[in-house]
Design an enzyme around this catalytic site. Structure first.
Site, short mmCIF file in Angstrom:
data_model
loop_
_atom_site.label_atom_id
_atom_site.label_comp_id
_atom_site.label_asym_id
_atom_site.label_seq_id
_atom_site.Cartn_x
_atom_site.Cartn_y
_atom_site.Cartn_z
N LYS A 84 0.85 -1.08 -0.09
CA LYS A 84 0.10 -0.12 0.01
C LYS A 84 0.84 1.17 0.07
O LYS A 84 1.81 1.31 0.59
CB LYS A 84 -0.75 -0.02 1.43
CG LYS A 84 -1.90 0.88 1.57
CD LYS A 84 -2.83 0.79 2.59
CE LYS A 84 -3.92 1.98 2.72
NZ LYS A 84 -4.83 1.77 3.66
N SER A 86 -9.67 1.77 2.95
CA SER A 86 -8.84 2.57 2.06
C SER A 86 -7.79 1.51 1.53
O SER A 86 -7.18 2.19 0.36
CB SER A 86 -8.09 3.60 2.70
OG SER A 86 -7.33 2.89 3.93
N SER A 106 -9.93 -0.46 7.12
CA SER A 106 -9.50 -0.47 5.76
C SER A 106 -8.50 -1.81 5.48
O SER A 106 -8.35 -1.78 4.20
CB SER A 106 -8.37 0.67 5.80
OG SER A 106 -9.01 1.95 5.53
N1 GLN Z 1 -13.13 4.25 6.18
C1 GLN Z 1 -12.55 4.49 7.43
C2 GLN Z 1 -12.07 6.08 7.17
O1 GLN Z 1 -12.55 6.63 6.32
C3 GLN Z 1 -11.45 3.78 7.69
C4 GLN Z 1 -10.24 4.10 7.08
C5 GLN Z 1 -8.90 3.22 7.42
O2 GLN Z 1 -8.99 2.10 8.10
N2 GLN Z 1 -7.65 3.77 7.24
O3 GLN Z 1 -11.66 6.59 7.98
#
Ligand code: GLN
Length: 446
Positions: A52, A127, A151
């Site tokens: 990532k 994400s 995420s």
């Molecule tokens: N979707 C969640 C957010 O937007 C989690 C994101 C994540 O775990 N990095 O914060």
């Protein structure tokens, strides 16, 4: 890997940067190593991995999918990247994500949106959407994602792969670009539970470069897969099967519980009474931490520097206005507000207290049960563009994954069937540092 990437990546769009030259040179080195001393092989010898794009890689572009870091080439490797190198994996390249890991659909990438390989009209989740999509599409065997509020698990569920969010502190965050430091955790995304255990084995462990890294003994995760689930006590929170969770999802989770029952485990309904406050608590705390962490992107130290300014203050302002996307700006504003004097006690401090209550909910359940099981998400993947207009419906996606981050406990998402031809994820949550039991339960589905 590169052949497959050439075949499918113009459709799936997983990669931001390919490391083709570097990967080939490294593969040649590994060939030589094999020829000269075949015994000295790393745990994941020759395996292709994708990373990532919020984990720094020396000399290899690292953007966090943000325009503000569009030209940033780090001068060192994150600890996880060093560890993967020591395990003899080959780094294929850097994977797309929501900008600074803020999002649930990959549509917040500052460059382009990754698609779900199961249905290109649907989102891969976020994400770490591209980390899941690349594994699902066969572009890489393994990938690393990061999970602040879901995420790793939510995209793993949406793409039909296995994603583990380890216990906070198990995997070093050194070299992970911080979003919300008290919640962020790096973890493995793979096709099988066994592969997942191997990948976690290679990246877990104490690191003096991360002050929140736990100094604990790392068990043999792969060996744990051999144990059956007989006698295991499973808790199923009623909040995790409540309204809002689609019927198709519920059905598959109940079927999975039947399978475990058939193998000698037992399950009972429990309550995590404070889960209803998790979403609000998470968005307050994570945005507060993000507002502080992202202050380092000022046009002076890293990446983009705006040409349109005459003074230092204007330089900060212009760079940040031009470099950050909408969602990142929204979170910085929300977080700055929550931390500002006069509001701090009402918002940030209150949220910290609720976080403690949420953590206690889990601790209470774990005094009587070995694992907690529920769905990873209330529904399968959704259509691209469907939720971009309304941040609140987008945030609601993480309702079942966020409590885990607030409590710091580990959790995996494993595929447990399809609904409307799209994959569903089963979430298995464990006690602090008890990834072994999670893997043991997850392995029952292979
Ligand atoms: N979707 C969640 C957010 O937007 C989690 C994101 C994540 O775990 N990095 O914060």
């Amino acid at each position: 890997s590169f052949k497959r990437i050439a075949e499918v990546d113009d459709k799936v769009k997983s990669f931001l940067t390919l490391n083709e030259e570097g990967a080939r040179a490294h593969a040649r080195e590994l060939d030589e190593k094999l020829a000269s001393n075949a015994a000295d092989r790393g745990l994941l010898f020759g395996m292709p991995v994708g990373i990532k794009d919020n984990m720094v890689t020396k000399g290899l572009r690292t953007t966090c999918a943000s325009k503000i870091l569009a030209n940033f080439d780090p001068v060192y490797d994150a600890t996880v990247v060093q560890k993967l190198h020591a395990a003899d994996t080959v780094n294929i390249g850097k994977l797309n994500m929501d900008e600074f890991a803020m999002g649930s659909s990959n549509e917040n990438s500052g460059f382009f949106a990754t698609k779900n390989p199961w249905d290109l009209a649907c989102v891969p989740g976020g994400s770490s959407g591209a980390s899941a999509a690349a594994v699902a599409a066969g572009e890489v065997l393994f990938s690393l994602g990061s999970d602040t509020g879901g995420s790793i698990r939510q995209p793993a569920a949406f793409c039909g792969v296995v994603g583990m969010k380890p216990t906070y502190g198990l995997v070093s965050r050194f070299g992970l670009v911080a979003f919300a430091s008290s919640l962020d955790q790096i973890g493995p995304i793979t096709r099988s539970v066994e592969d997942n255990a191997y990948l976690l084995q290679s990246i877990a462990g104490h690191d003096s470069m991360d002050s929140t890294s736990a100094n604990v003994e790392i068990p043999d995760y792969v060996a744990a897969l051999g144990n059956d689930v007989k006698g295991l006590k499973i808790a199923v929170p009623k909040e995790y099967l409540a309204e809002g969770v689609e019927a198709g999802v519920k059905e598959k989770v109940l079927a999975a519980l039947k399978v475990l029952e058939g193998l000698g485990a037992t399950w009972e309904e429990v309550s995590l009474p404070h889960s209803k406050y998790a979403l609000a608590t998470y968005y307050l705390l994570s945005s507060s931490e993000a507002s502080a962490n992202l202050s380092r992107f000022d046009g002076v130290r890293y990446g983009l520097r705006s040409d349109n300014s005459e003074s230092l203050i204007e330089l900060y302002k212009q760079t940040r206005s031009e470099g950050f996307g909408e969602e990142v700006k929204r979170r910085i504003m929300l977080g700055t507000f929550a931390l500002s004097s006069g509001y701090y006690d009402a918002y940030y401090k209150k949220a910290q207290k609720v976080r403690t209550l949420i953590k206690q909910d889990f601790e209470d359940v774990f005094t009587k049960y070995d694992v907690i099981i529920g769905p990873t998400t209330p529904s399968p993947s959704f259509k691209c563009g469907e939720k971009t207009k309304d941040p609140l419906t987008m945030y609601a996606n993480d309702i079942l994954t966020i409590p885990v981050n607030l409590a710091g406990v580990p959790a995996i998402s494993v595929p447990c069937g399809l609904s409307d031809n799209l994959p569903i994820g089963l979430q298995i949550i464990g006690k602090h540092f008890d990834e072994s039991t999670i893997y043991r339960v997850a392995h029952a589905f292979e």
